[in-house]
Design a protein around this motif. Structure first.
Motif, PDB file in Angstrom:
ATOM      1  N   LEU A  12       0.922  -1.427   0.160  1.00  0.00           N
ATOM      2  CA  LEU A  12       0.180  -0.257  -0.589  1.00  0.00           C
ATOM      3  C   LEU A  12       0.986   1.534   0.420  1.00  0.00           C
ATOM      4  CD1 LEU A  12      -3.226  -1.319   2.564  1.00  0.00           C
ATOM      5  CD2 LEU A  12      -3.130  -0.251   0.238  1.00  0.00           C
ATOM      6  N   LEU A  13       2.107   1.247   0.550  1.00  0.00           N
ATOM      7  CA  LEU A  13       3.072   2.068   0.706  1.00  0.00           C
ATOM      8  C   LEU A  13       3.148   2.212  -0.539  1.00  0.00           C
ATOM      9  CD1 LEU A  13       4.649   2.106   4.278  1.00  0.00           C
ATOM     10  CD2 LEU A  13       3.357   4.250   3.419  1.00  0.00           C
ATOM     11  N   ILE A  15       2.446   1.164  -3.486  1.00  0.00           N
ATOM     12  CA  ILE A  15       1.612   1.877  -4.825  1.00  0.00           C
ATOM     13  C   ILE A  15       1.123   3.497  -4.655  1.00  0.00           C
ATOM     14  CG2 ILE A  15      -0.606   1.179  -3.708  1.00  0.00           C
ATOM     15  CD1 ILE A  15       0.453   0.411  -7.015  1.00  0.00           C
ATOM     16  N   ASN A  16       0.941   3.603  -3.467  1.00  0.00           N
ATOM     17  CA  ASN A  16       0.599   5.161  -3.610  1.00  0.00           C
ATOM     18  C   ASN A  16       1.454   6.142  -3.170  1.00  0.00           C
ATOM     19  OD1 ASN A  16      -2.459   5.144  -1.873  1.00  0.00           O
ATOM     20  ND2 ASN A  16      -1.707   3.470  -0.939  1.00  0.00           N
ATOM     21  N   LEU A  17       2.299   5.675  -3.006  1.00  0.00           N
ATOM     22  CA  LEU A  17       3.245   6.728  -3.413  1.00  0.00           C
ATOM     23  C   LEU A  17       4.057   6.452  -5.346  1.00  0.00           C
ATOM     24  CD1 LEU A  17       6.603   8.515  -3.338  1.00  0.00           C
ATOM     25  CD2 LEU A  17       7.710   6.813  -3.276  1.00  0.00           C
ATOM     26  N   ALA A  18       3.784   4.994  -5.790  1.00  0.00           N
ATOM     27  CA  ALA A  18       3.504   5.124  -7.453  1.00  0.00           C
ATOM     28  C   ALA A  18       3.418   6.223  -8.155  1.00  0.00           C
ATOM     29  CB  ALA A  18       3.709   3.559  -7.340  1.00  0.00           C
ATOM     30  N   ALA A  19       1.556   6.479  -7.359  1.00  0.00           N
ATOM     31  CA  ALA A  19       0.317   6.966  -8.640  1.00  0.00           C
ATOM     32  C   ALA A  19       0.634   8.377  -7.761  1.00  0.00           C
ATOM     33  CB  ALA A  19      -0.775   6.477  -7.485  1.00  0.00           C
ATOM     34  N   LEU A  47      -7.326   2.268  -8.069  1.00  0.00           N
ATOM     35  CA  LEU A  47      -7.718   1.358  -8.365  1.00  0.00           C
ATOM     36  C   LEU A  47      -6.835   0.212  -7.321  1.00  0.00           C
ATOM     37  CD1 LEU A  47     -10.743  -0.676  -9.302  1.00  0.00           C
ATOM     38  CD2 LEU A  47     -10.112  -1.217 -10.929  1.00  0.00           C
ATOM     39  N   ALA A  48      -6.162   0.356  -8.490  1.00  0.00           N
ATOM     40  CA  ALA A  48      -5.258  -0.847  -7.157  1.00  0.00           C
ATOM     41  C   ALA A  48      -4.399  -0.624  -5.646  1.00  0.00           C
ATOM     42  CB  ALA A  48      -3.485  -1.077  -9.006  1.00  0.00           C
ATOM     43  N   GLY A  49      -4.826   0.261  -5.208  1.00  0.00           N
ATOM     44  CA  GLY A  49      -4.582   0.836  -4.330  1.00  0.00           C
ATOM     45  C   GLY A  49      -3.990   1.965  -3.373  1.00  0.00           C
ATOM     46  N   GLY A  53      -2.728   7.904  -2.416  1.00  0.00           N
ATOM     47  CA  GLY A  53      -1.313   9.087  -3.296  1.00  0.00           C
ATOM     48  C   GLY A  53      -1.626   9.902  -4.102  1.00  0.00           C
ATOM     49  N   SER A  54      -2.668   9.313  -4.922  1.00  0.00           N
ATOM     50  CA  SER A  54      -3.419   9.729  -6.077  1.00  0.00           C
ATOM     51  C   SER A  54      -4.575  10.778  -5.328  1.00  0.00           C
ATOM     52  CB  SER A  54      -4.902   9.202  -7.294  1.00  0.00           C
ATOM     53  OG  SER A  54      -3.807   7.897  -7.964  1.00  0.00           O
ATOM     54  N   LEU A  55      -5.378  10.711  -4.683  1.00  0.00           N
ATOM     55  CA  LEU A  55      -5.839  11.598  -4.257  1.00  0.00           C
ATOM     56  C   LEU A  55      -4.714  13.294  -3.085  1.00  0.00           C
ATOM     57  CD1 LEU A  55      -8.814  12.979  -3.734  1.00  0.00           C
ATOM     58  CD2 LEU A  55      -8.473  11.791  -1.659  1.00  0.00           C
TER      59      LEU A  55
END
Length: 94
Positions: A12-13, A15-19, A47-49, A53-55
Motif C-alpha cells: 500500500l505504501l 502503490i500510493n507513492l507510485a500513484a 483502483l489497485a490500491g 497518493g492519487s488524491l
C-alpha cells in the motif's frame, strides 16, 4: 506484525507513492507538451490500491482536478479502500 501484514503495508505504501509520482510526472509532461500517461493508467493506480497518493497528488500539483471522472472515481476508490482496510483490521484479517 505477521509477514503478510508487512507485505500488505509495504504494498500500500509503494502503490500510493507510485500513484503520486505518476500523477506528478504526468503533470510535468503536460506542462512541457510531451507524450502523456493515459487516464486509464492513472485511474488503475488508484483502483489497485493507490487512491490516497492519487488524491494527494491531484490536490497538491493541481492535476486532473477538473476532470469529472477523476473527481468522482478517485475519492470513491479512497472510500472503498478505507472500508476494505478497516474491515480487515477490525476482523483480524491480513
Amino acid at each position: 506484525m505477521s509477514p503478510i501484514d508487512k507485505f500488505l503495508l509495504s504494498y500500500l505504501l509503494i502503490i500510493n507513492l507510485a500513484a503520486y509520482i505518476a500523477f506528478y510526472r504526468d503533470k510535468q509532461k503536460a506542462i512541457r507538451g510531451e507524450y502523456r500517461t493515459s487516464e486509464l493508467d492513472l485511474l488503475l493506480f488508484s483502483l489497485a490500491g493507490g487512491p490516497f497518493g492519487s488524491l494527494i497528488a491531484m490536490n497538491k500539483v493541481r492535476h486532473k482536478t477538473k476532470h469529472m471522472k477523476f473527481k468522482i472515481l478517485v475519492p470513491l476508490f479512497c472510500i472503498t479502500w478505507s472500508f476494505a482496510i478497516g474491515y480487515c483490521v477490525s476482523n483480524g484479517l491480513p
